[in-house]
Motif scaffolding. Structure first.
Motif, PDB file in Angstrom:
ATOM      1  N   GLY A  79       0.805  -1.208   0.000  1.00 24.40           N
ATOM      2  CA  GLY A  79       0.000   0.000   0.000  1.00 24.40           C
ATOM      3  C   GLY A  79       0.837   1.256   0.000  1.00 24.40           C
ATOM      4  O   GLY A  79       2.060   1.225   0.153  1.00 24.40           O
ATOM      5  N   ASP A  80       0.164   2.402  -0.136  1.00 27.03           N
ATOM      6  CA  ASP A  80       0.861   3.674  -0.263  1.00 27.03           C
ATOM      7  C   ASP A  80       1.560   4.087   1.036  1.00 27.03           C
ATOM      8  O   ASP A  80       2.702   4.559   1.015  1.00 27.03           O
ATOM      9  CB  ASP A  80      -0.088   4.774  -0.740  1.00 27.03           C
ATOM     10  N   LEU A  81       0.925   3.905   2.191  1.00 28.88           N
ATOM     11  CA  LEU A  81       1.582   4.284   3.446  1.00 28.88           C
ATOM     12  C   LEU A  81       2.771   3.375   3.725  1.00 28.88           C
ATOM     13  O   LEU A  81       3.803   3.827   4.242  1.00 28.88           O
ATOM     14  CB  LEU A  81       0.594   4.242   4.607  1.00 28.88           C
ATOM     15  N   SER A  82       2.664   2.108   3.378  1.00 26.01           N
ATOM     16  CA  SER A  82       3.804   1.200   3.520  1.00 26.01           C
ATOM     17  C   SER A  82       4.969   1.672   2.658  1.00 26.01           C
ATOM     18  O   SER A  82       6.133   1.629   3.081  1.00 26.01           O
ATOM     19  CB  SER A  82       3.412  -0.218   3.113  1.00 26.01           C
ATOM     20  N   ALA A  83       4.677   2.095   1.445  1.00 26.17           N
ATOM     21  CA  ALA A  83       5.730   2.574   0.551  1.00 26.17           C
ATOM     22  C   ALA A  83       6.391   3.834   1.107  1.00 26.17           C
ATOM     23  O   ALA A  83       7.619   3.976   1.058  1.00 26.17           O
ATOM     24  CB  ALA A  83       5.157   2.841  -0.839  1.00 26.17           C
ATOM     25  N   LEU A  84       5.590   4.740   1.653  1.00 20.13           N
ATOM     26  CA  LEU A  84       6.162   5.963   2.230  1.00 20.13           C
ATOM     27  C   LEU A  84       7.035   5.647   3.437  1.00 20.13           C
ATOM     28  O   LEU A  84       8.057   6.305   3.664  1.00 20.13           O
ATOM     29  CB  LEU A  84       5.041   6.924   2.620  1.00 20.13           C
ATOM     30  N   HIS A  85       6.670   4.649   4.225  1.00 20.06           N
ATOM     31  CA  HIS A  85       7.465   4.250   5.386  1.00 20.06           C
ATOM     32  C   HIS A  85       8.859   3.764   4.994  1.00 20.06           C
ATOM     33  O   HIS A  85       9.801   3.889   5.772  1.00 20.06           O
ATOM     34  CB  HIS A  85       6.753   3.127   6.148  1.00 20.06           C
ATOM     35  N   ASP A  86       9.001   3.189   3.815  1.00 16.53           N
ATOM     36  CA  ASP A  86      10.270   2.553   3.425  1.00 16.53           C
ATOM     37  C   ASP A  86      10.759   3.104   2.096  1.00 16.53           C
ATOM     38  O   ASP A  86      11.431   2.407   1.340  1.00 16.53           O
ATOM     39  CB  ASP A  86      10.059   1.032   3.324  1.00 16.53           C
ATOM     40  N   LEU A  87      10.464   4.366   1.834  1.00 24.35           N
ATOM     41  CA  LEU A  87      10.728   4.931   0.513  1.00 24.35           C
ATOM     42  C   LEU A  87      12.208   4.853   0.148  1.00 24.35           C
ATOM     43  O   LEU A  87      12.555   4.580  -1.004  1.00 24.35           O
ATOM     44  CB  LEU A  87      10.248   6.389   0.465  1.00 24.35           C
ATOM     45  N   ASN A  88      13.104   5.083   1.123  1.00 26.80           N
ATOM     46  CA  ASN A  88      14.527   5.099   0.762  1.00 26.80           C
ATOM     47  C   ASN A  88      15.053   3.720   0.369  1.00 26.80           C
ATOM     48  O   ASN A  88      16.105   3.621  -0.250  1.00 26.80           O
ATOM     49  CB  ASN A  88      15.390   5.707   1.870  1.00 26.80           C
ATOM     50  N   SER A  89      14.315   2.655   0.695  1.00 31.86           N
ATOM     51  CA  SER A  89      14.750   1.328   0.258  1.00 31.86           C
ATOM     52  C   SER A  89      14.484   1.087  -1.224  1.00 31.86           C
ATOM     53  O   SER A  89      14.933   0.071  -1.768  1.00 31.86           O
ATOM     54  CB  SER A  89      14.072   0.235   1.094  1.00 31.86           C
ATOM     55  N   LEU A  90      13.793   2.009  -1.895  1.00 29.26           N
ATOM     56  CA  LEU A  90      13.710   1.932  -3.355  1.00 29.26           C
ATOM     57  C   LEU A  90      15.103   2.004  -3.970  1.00 29.26           C
ATOM     58  O   LEU A  90      15.323   1.513  -5.084  1.00 29.26           O
ATOM     59  CB  LEU A  90      12.839   3.061  -3.910  1.00 29.26           C
ATOM     60  N   ALA A  91      16.054   2.588  -3.236  1.00 22.25           N
ATOM     61  CA  ALA A  91      17.431   2.673  -3.729  1.00 22.25           C
ATOM     62  C   ALA A  91      18.064   1.293  -3.885  1.00 22.25           C
ATOM     63  O   ALA A  91      19.028   1.126  -4.640  1.00 22.25           O
ATOM     64  CB  ALA A  91      18.277   3.526  -2.782  1.00 22.25           C
ATOM     65  N   LEU A  92      17.552   0.301  -3.170  1.00 17.76           N
ATOM     66  CA  LEU A  92      18.102  -1.046  -3.261  1.00 17.76           C
ATOM     67  C   LEU A  92      17.722  -1.758  -4.557  1.00 17.76           C
ATOM     68  O   LEU A  92      18.472  -2.595  -5.060  1.00 17.76           O
ATOM     69  CB  LEU A  92      17.589  -1.908  -2.095  1.00 17.76           C
ATOM     70  N   LEU A  93      16.540  -1.451  -5.070  1.00 15.07           N
ATOM     71  CA  LEU A  93      15.907  -2.324  -6.052  1.00 15.07           C
ATOM     72  C   LEU A  93      16.694  -2.482  -7.340  1.00 15.07           C
ATOM     73  O   LEU A  93      16.681  -3.546  -7.958  1.00 15.07           O
ATOM     74  CB  LEU A  93      14.488  -1.834  -6.356  1.00 15.07           C
ATOM     75  N   GLY A  94      17.394  -1.437  -7.753  1.00 15.00           N
ATOM     76  CA  GLY A  94      18.149  -1.503  -9.001  1.00 15.00           C
ATOM     77  C   GLY A  94      19.372  -2.393  -8.938  1.00 15.00           C
ATOM     78  O   GLY A  94      20.006  -2.665  -9.969  1.00 15.00           O
ATOM     79  N   LYS A  95      19.734  -2.879  -7.733  1.00 19.48           N
ATOM     80  CA  LYS A  95      20.932  -3.710  -7.585  1.00 19.48           C
ATOM     81  C   LYS A  95      20.685  -5.169  -7.950  1.00 19.48           C
ATOM     82  O   LYS A  95      21.633  -5.939  -8.090  1.00 19.48           O
ATOM     83  CB  LYS A  95      21.443  -3.640  -6.140  1.00 19.48           C
TER      84      LYS A  95
END
Length: 571
Positions: A455-471
């Motif tokens: 969900g959207d609030l879950s994504a906002l809670h962990d937004l900086n972990s989007l930096a991991l995904l491209g690895k």
């Protein structure tokens, strides 16, 4: 061969710790940067056997390790510096303890003389995680008066305890300066010499030999299996274990009610729309003819199923689960069997000879069909219900499902069929933090695509972990249900007067995620029809990382579920 030359004596102990972990089967280490943890970081970087995973945020780091450990089934080590960096691991440690996931926390710390005297970046880290670790040790500052075998045997004891009671282990490592190498490396051969052949072998120092867990034969099994029974499948990590449960249900002729987390949610033997069908009186009355309950795995997503189990007058109720915890929130259990499903099935044959099946005692499948037809009709348009229902049919590879509404919707909806190769959740503490990082760690455990639904609030809670995904090396699809806040509260009896629900519970934010995807270099899609969603998802499975944002009105999902419930109830 274990080296005798090291940068400092801190590095000797750090290398001993990590080498013994490696010899006991640890292969993945997650690390965040920091100065006090330099001896551990350098030892991890120098070891040729470890896979190293980096993140700049310790909270996400802990969840990434959690996902890796869930995916690989092996302990994963976590290295971070001192101070609040350690405190940031608390949510992941709690989830690991509640779901029996083997994390090994290696926190760097100031030596005792720098605690509670105003020294920088120093907090009291001893016992910081309370009773949640299954084993914890505040290691003394490295000194040559303590034998090297103390370090090795401490690791052996910790991982033996972890094998008996899966969960997090915490070593707090109190390093004095110097933390970095000087001009030359130092020779510590005399200190290490008592380790003898350990220095040259690849074997652990003193591994604890643990017997294989077995399931004791229950003398009244023949009596139980002769009654009208139900099999409920809760959280089961291994698809092989889940398959054994489905086969047992078929041989007994008992209905199978399989949770999203069971790995058999999509099995054709499962009554897949059980949660919503429990709103239908005909379905409930037929299910209520059951006399006994045999449950494999705990922590059910469906609140309706939990309520039925709580209120029904069972003649007997057994729970089979390998996690050594009570797992009985309603205090209805009469027998708790601490083993895997396959061990139970092996010890409890259905027939003395052959593998023939018994005829079902129930007519639940035909009572279930009406609810299924109504669900199909309700999901035939672009909405949260429609997307989740369609995703169940499209899914390729692994699936990680977030908490709050996504877990409930995926548990309610969908079809039997191929389904994902594995389903994973964080349903111990059931928090909405760290879900992106956990899914990334989970994705690294297999060479196949992974889908994350949150969900959207879950994504906002962990937004900086989007930096991991491209690895990652495999496709990863993030499906983000954006209903502008905590819409699950619309399903709860929160008062609506004076905008209490909107202001203090739903917390509408008005945000969208296109720019977040761009910031972290992710592909972005925002479909507006089910056909477009299906096309976007198929394309996302081909390569890279794609964020698919599902923008829906805030009140829609609550209204849709209410309408669907009324139809199923016949109102």
């Amino acid at each position: 061969m274990f080296a005798s030359q090291h940068a400092t004596f801190n590095h000797v102990w750090s290398s001993l710790l990590l080498e013994e972990l490696y010899r006991l089967g640890v292969r993945d280490i997650t690390l965040a940067s920091g100065s006090r943890s330099a001896p551990l970081t350098m030892a991890a970087a120098a070891h040729p056997g470890f896979r190293r995973h980096l993140h700049f945020d310790e909270r996400g780091l802990g969840f990434m390790a959690l996902g890796l450990a869930k995916g690989t089934g092996r302990p994963v080590a976590v290295i971070m510096t001192s101070g609040t960096a350690v405190a940031n691991l608390w949510p992941a440690v709690a989830e690991a303890q509640l779901t029996g996931v083997p994390l090994i926390i290696l926190s760097a710390d100031r030596p005792p003389e720098l605690i509670d005297n105003g020294a920088n970046q120093a907090i009291n880290q001893q016992g910081i995680f309370g009773h949640y670790p299954v084993y914890q040790l505040n290691l003394p500052s490295p000194t040559q008066t303590i034998p090297a075998a103390f370090v090795l045997s401490s690791v052996d004891q910790a991982l033996a305890q972890q094998a008996r009671t899966p969960g997090p282990v915490h070593f707090n490592c109190m390093y004095p300066e110097p933390l970095y190498p000087g001009d030359t490396y130092q020779e510590f051969g005399d200190y290490l010499a008592p380790l003898g052949d350990w220095l040259r072998s690849g074997e652990p120092w003193s591994p604890w030999q643990l017997g294989e867990p077995a399931c004791p034969v229950q003398s009244d099994w023949a009596e139980l299996r002769g009654k009208r029974g139900v099999i409920v499948a809760g959280r089961i990590q291994d698809p092989v274990q889940g398959k054994a449960v489905a086969e047992l249900a078929e041989r007994l002729g008992w209905p199978l009610l399989a949770d999203l987390q069971s790995q058999i949610r999509f099995d054709e033997r499962n009554l897949i729309h059980m949660d919503l069908a429990l709103q239908n009186s005909c379905f409930v009355s037929e299910l209520a003819r059951a006399e006994v309950l045999l449950q494999f795995g705990a922590r059910l997503v469906s609140k309706r199923l939990g309520q039925f189990i709580k209120q029904h007058p069972w003649q007997d109720y057994w729970l089979v689960d390998p996690q050594p915890a009570r797992l009985d929130p309603d205090y209805r259990l009469r027998r708790r069997l601490l083993c895997e499903p396959t061990a139970f099935v092996t010890a409890h044959p259905v027939h003395e000879r052959g593998t023939e099946t018994q005829q079902p005692w129930h007519r639940l499948r035909e009572r279930h069909q009406g609810a299924s037809q109504q669900i199909h009709a309700a999901c035939d348009r672009f909405s949260e219900l429609g997307v989740c229902h369609r995703l169940n049919r499209l899914i390729e590879g692994q699936l990680f499902v977030g908490n709050s509404m996504p877990a409930r919707l995926m548990d309610m909806l969908g079809e039997t069929g191929k389904g994902p190769s594995r389903v994973m959740t964080n349903r111990g503490a059931s928090g909405i933090d760290g879900l992106i990082a956990t899914a990334y760690g989970f994705a690294q455990s297999r060479e196949e695509p992974t889908t994350l639904l949150l969900g959207d609030l879950s994504a906002l809670h962990d937004l900086n972990s989007l930096a991991l995904l491209g690895k990652g090396s495999q496709p990863l699809v993030v499906i983000l249900l954006n209903n502008d806040g905590g819409s699950i509260f619309r399903m709860l009896p929160v008062p609506t007067g004076d905008r209490l629900l909107e202001t203090y519970y739903c917390l509408p934010h008005g945000l969208h995620f296109e720019h977040a995807a761009a910031m972290f270099g992710l592909q972005y899609r925002a479909p507006t029809t089910l056909a477009e969603f299906e096309q976007n998802y198929a394309q996302a499975l081909e390569k890279g990382v794609t964020l698919i944002e599902i923008k829906v009105p805030s009140q829609e999902v609550a209204e849709d579920l209410k309408t669907l419930g009324n139809v199923i109830r016949g109102h």
